[in-house]
Design an enzyme around this catalytic site. Structure first.
Site, PDB file in Angstrom:
ATOM      1  N   ASP A 187     -13.283 -44.544  31.057  1.00 56.30           N
ATOM      2  CA  ASP A 187     -14.446 -44.112  31.835  1.00 56.30           C
ATOM      3  C   ASP A 187     -15.446 -43.343  30.975  1.00 56.30           C
ATOM      4  OD1 ASP A 187     -12.815 -45.179  33.714  1.00 56.30           O
ATOM      5  OD2 ASP A 187     -12.331 -43.295  34.714  1.00 56.30           O
ATOM      6  N   TYR A 237      -1.288 -42.280  40.208  1.00 59.87           N
ATOM      7  CA  TYR A 237      -1.826 -42.597  38.880  1.00 59.87           C
ATOM      8  C   TYR A 237      -0.919 -42.017  37.801  1.00 59.87           C
ATOM      9  CZ  TYR A 237      -5.113 -43.141  35.046  1.00 59.87           C
ATOM     10  OH  TYR A 237      -5.694 -43.504  33.852  1.00 59.87           O
TER      11      TYR A 237
HETATM   12  C1  GLA Z   1      -9.107 -44.559  36.242  1.00 58.74           C
HETATM   13  C2  GLA Z   1      -8.904 -43.838  34.920  1.00 58.74           C
HETATM   14  C3  GLA Z   1      -9.107 -44.785  33.742  1.00 58.74           C
HETATM   15  C4  GLA Z   1      -8.273 -46.055  33.905  1.00 58.74           C
HETATM   16  C5  GLA Z   1      -8.467 -46.653  35.298  1.00 58.74           C
HETATM   17  C6  GLA Z   1      -7.550 -47.822  35.562  1.00 58.74           C
HETATM   18  O1  GLA Z   1     -10.442 -44.945  36.368  1.00 58.74           O
HETATM   19  O2  GLA Z   1      -9.787 -42.756  34.804  1.00 58.74           O
HETATM   20  O3  GLA Z   1      -8.796 -44.136  32.539  1.00 58.74           O
HETATM   21  O4  GLA Z   1      -6.914 -45.814  33.639  1.00 58.74           O
HETATM   22  O5  GLA Z   1      -8.255 -45.691  36.321  1.00 58.74           O
HETATM   23  O6  GLA Z   1      -7.860 -48.886  34.732  1.00 58.74           O
END
Ligand code: GLA
Length: 399
Positions: A187, A237
């Site tokens: 991101d 996550y």
């Molecule tokens: C979120 C996290 C990223 C990545 C995505 C999944 O956006 O911030 O770093 O792991 O999930 O691809």
């Protein structure tokens, strides 16, 4: 699709309009013009999901939705921040101890200020006004955009330009330490490094970037926000990340980037079903991402679409980060299919709600969007929000 095509697709300010509004709101609130204005975009990931923290490949683009911050120096020893969208004012420390506190929107800014301070770059007091057109908490990286905008402001303020990779990593650390989210690097790299009309193929292990043009005007990126967010996100996550690390250990590899299906066969029983499926997602998703780049370079849009649907299925069944609403949005898109103008569709971002990304024929965008809105509403009673984007420019200073 024009951005105000339907009631569910509210028109969005252009970057220039947003900056003009922010400038005049700043003037109104602080009685002077801002000395600096900066902007940083959100992102949409076309493919390569949950691969970044496994050292794999991702293929995001910046979207033309931005966090904009206007600021000027003040005589105080603190930063006074106005969150104009939420109608809140917060005072931050810019010197001395900067410990993470309760997580609010200001935590992202505080984390970045702390990151600069840790490098010996101390900000003086300043006043700032923040606005965002990146939908919040929808898998489009509104928090990374806020971090990167703050870093861009501090670069201007302190007259110190960071290396772009260092800047992205500093922002990632801010998110880890001040928001408590163990995110990967996608991101923040996207918000810093993406460029107009290109996707960014990021090798998350070497942290090197290759730009892949997406400038065919016959193909459009359509984002559909399910407008649901299941509160599992944070914990799930971190759990997926831990599962991948544990599986890599069992496979005897540094990260799942190095794992192969042959290795998986050898330890299949020990891995068990859950870890086995997590690993299958990561290995196959990394391959799909590279295949997608090859297909885009040859304008093989049907192949790109097939890879997107396969990615979604893998996230749904093996990685288990999708949800009913995202599955429904993808199903509707797939039912419309190529005859109605949809090449491919998948969930994008961390999952458990948020958005899907679809590639559609530009000439069919309005009708595709209208059908998705109608059918999704019929089935869920929820109005989705749809909008198109071209791959946009990464963070930059406006003034
Ligand atoms: C979120 C996290 C990223 C990545 C995505 C999944 O956006 O911030 O770093 O792991 O999930 O691809």
């Amino acid at each position: 699709m024009s951005e105000d095509a339907t009631a569910s697709s509210p028109s969005c300010l252009s970057l220039a309009e947003l900056c003009a509004e922010v400038e005049s709101q700043f003037q109104e609130r602080f009685g002077q013009a801002p000395q600096w204005i900066v902007a940083a975009p959100g992102r949409v990931n076309l493919i390569g999901e949950h691969t970044d923290y496994n050292g794999g490949f991702v293929l995001p683009a910046a979207i033309d939705r931005y966090v904009v911050i206007a600021a000027s120096p003040s005589d105080e020893e603190t930063a006074r921040l106005v969150g104009a969208d939420v109608g809140e004012e917060v005072v931050l420390h810019v010197r001395g101890s900067m410990e993470p506190g309760q997580v609010t929107w200001a935590s992202y800014l505080q984390g970045v200020v702390a990151g600069f301070a840790a490098r010996g770059c101390y900000a003086s007091g300043f006043n700032a006004l923040v606005r965002s057109t990146v939908p919040l908490g929808s898998g489009l990286s509104s928090s990374a955009a806020l971090e990167v905008a703050t870093a861009t402001l501090l670069e201007a303020m302190l007259e110190c330009e960071l290396d772009p990779v260092e800047k992205a990593l500093l922002c990632q650390q801010a998110e880890h330490k001040f928001a408590g989210v163990p995110c990967g690097i996608m991101d923040q790299f996207s918000s810093v490094l993406c460029q107009q009309d290109t996707l960014m193929l990021l090798d998350c292990r070497s942290q090197s970037v290759e730009l892949v043009p997406l400038d065919d005007t016959d193909v459009t990126i359509l984002i559909a926000n399910s407008n649901v967010k299941h509160e599992l996100t944070g914990g799930e996550y971190a759990r997926r990340r831990a599962e991948c690390e544990a599986a890599a250990k069992m496979l005897g590899v540094r990260s799942l980037r190095d794992a192969t299906f042959d290795q998986v066969e050898v330890v299949r029983t020990a891995l068990g079903s859950t870890y086995g499926r997590r690993v299958r997602h990561v290995i196959s998703e990394i391959a799909r991402t590279l295949d997608t780049v090859a297909a885009i370079r040859d304008s093989r849009w049907q192949d790109v679409g097939r890879l997107m649907y396969a990615s979604h299925e893998s996230l749904r069944d093996d990685y288990e980060v999708s949800c009913d609403e995202l599955n429904l949005l993808v199903d509707i898109a797939q039912q419309l299919g190529e005859t109605e103008g949809v090449f491919g569709s998948r969930m994008t971002g961390g999952g458990f709600g948020g958005c899907t990304v679809s590639l559609v024929k530009t000439s069919s965008t309005d009708s595709v969007a209208a059908s998705i809105i109608e059918r999704y509403f019929q089935r869920t009673g929820i109005q989705p929000t749809l909008f198109t984007t071209r791959p946009a420019r990464g963070a930059h200073r406006i003034k």
